[in-house]
Design a protein around this motif. Structure first.
Motif: not given
Length: 267
Positions: A5-8, A10-17, A92-100
């Motif tokens: 969560r604190d991005r210390r 980061p996973g594949i998605i934020p690294r890709t960005f 991305f964070e905006q979209g994640c907030a709407n995910r099931h």
């Protein structure tokens, strides 16, 4: 795929960005870039736009289409531009907030859908005017589930069945590609339709596997490794998508005409 969560870490998605815009920064003296993205989830066999509110997403109809070059796009989905890695991550964070998501016996925050992020990148060569374009699909697949382990009931059981159905369809596509069969069953599921330009043909595909070291999950671990082995057998010949300066100009004229904008006579 996401990291902590604190991005210390980061996973594949934020690294890709981050990497996308590092490459853009290194080449901005030679090229002009445009980056845009859409973000969808496949929930209970229905595609939902994560860039709009859940209520609006439920009423929207999204159709999977392909252009003449085989590029898949989601007609009806919101596409937003980003000028930096920070802007892309905010979307991305905006979209994640709407995910099931929901809690199960196996996972406190279990994904109840497959997540599909499409990132379109267009570059214009400042020397000769040629335009290159491509799409990067980042797909976070929900894990296959056994109701006996997750404790899924009612709505969660329906979600699990939908998840397993689409993963099975993806497995069928992977098998057909790895064995070079003449027919690939992309149309059997919306997940495989949406991933069609990312599997086979003019694409480079990478799959990252998340497996458990626990003995109680041995069956799932072996199944996942077998799945990934089949993916590794797929071989493609990826090529660049590029238009000449003249073709790029004609496409720009067509877009202006369609939108009712004036067109300069010397174009």
């Amino acid at each position: 795929m996401v990291g902590d969560r604190d991005r210390r870490n980061p996973g594949i998605i934020p690294r890709t960005f981050t990497k996308i815009f590092e490459i853009i920064h290194d080449n901005e003296s030679k090229f002009e870039f445009k980056v845009s993205a859409y973000m969808l989830e496949l929930y209970n066999d229905r595609l939902q736009d994560l860039f709009v509110s859940p209520a609006e997403a439920f009423s929207k109809r999204i159709e999977i289409k392909r252009d003449r070059k085989g590029l898949v796009f989601a007609q009806g989905a919101e596409t937003k531009e980003a000028a930096s890695a920070g802007e892309l991550f905010a979307l991305f964070e905006q979209g994640c907030a709407n995910r099931h998501i929901a809690a199960t016996k196996m996972n406190v925050e279990s994904s109840r859908s497959h997540l599909i992020i499409g990132i379109m990148i267009e570059s214009r060569n400042l020397t000769n005017g040629s335009v290159s374009f491509g799409k990067l699909s980042l797909v976070d697949l929900a894990g296959s589930e056994r109701a006996s382990k997750t404790g899924a009931k009612d709505d969660q059981l329906k979600e699990a069945n939908s998840i397993n159905k689409s993963l099975s369809a993806l497995g069928d596509v992977i098998s057909a590609l790895s064995m070079e069969q003449p027919h690939v069953p992309y149309r059997n599921n919306k997940l495989t339709q949406l991933m069609q330009d990312s599997l086979g043909g003019n694409a480079k595909t990478l799959m990252f596997l998340n497996i458990s070291p626990s003995d109680c999950n041995l069956d799932e671990t072996l199944t996942s490794l077998i799945y990934a082995t089949r993916v590794k057998a797929i071989t493609n010949n990826a090529q660049r998508n590029i238009d000449s300066k003249e073709i790029a100009q004609l496409k720009e004229v067509i877009l202006k005409l369609k939108s009712g904008q004036p067109v300069e006579e010397d174009v």
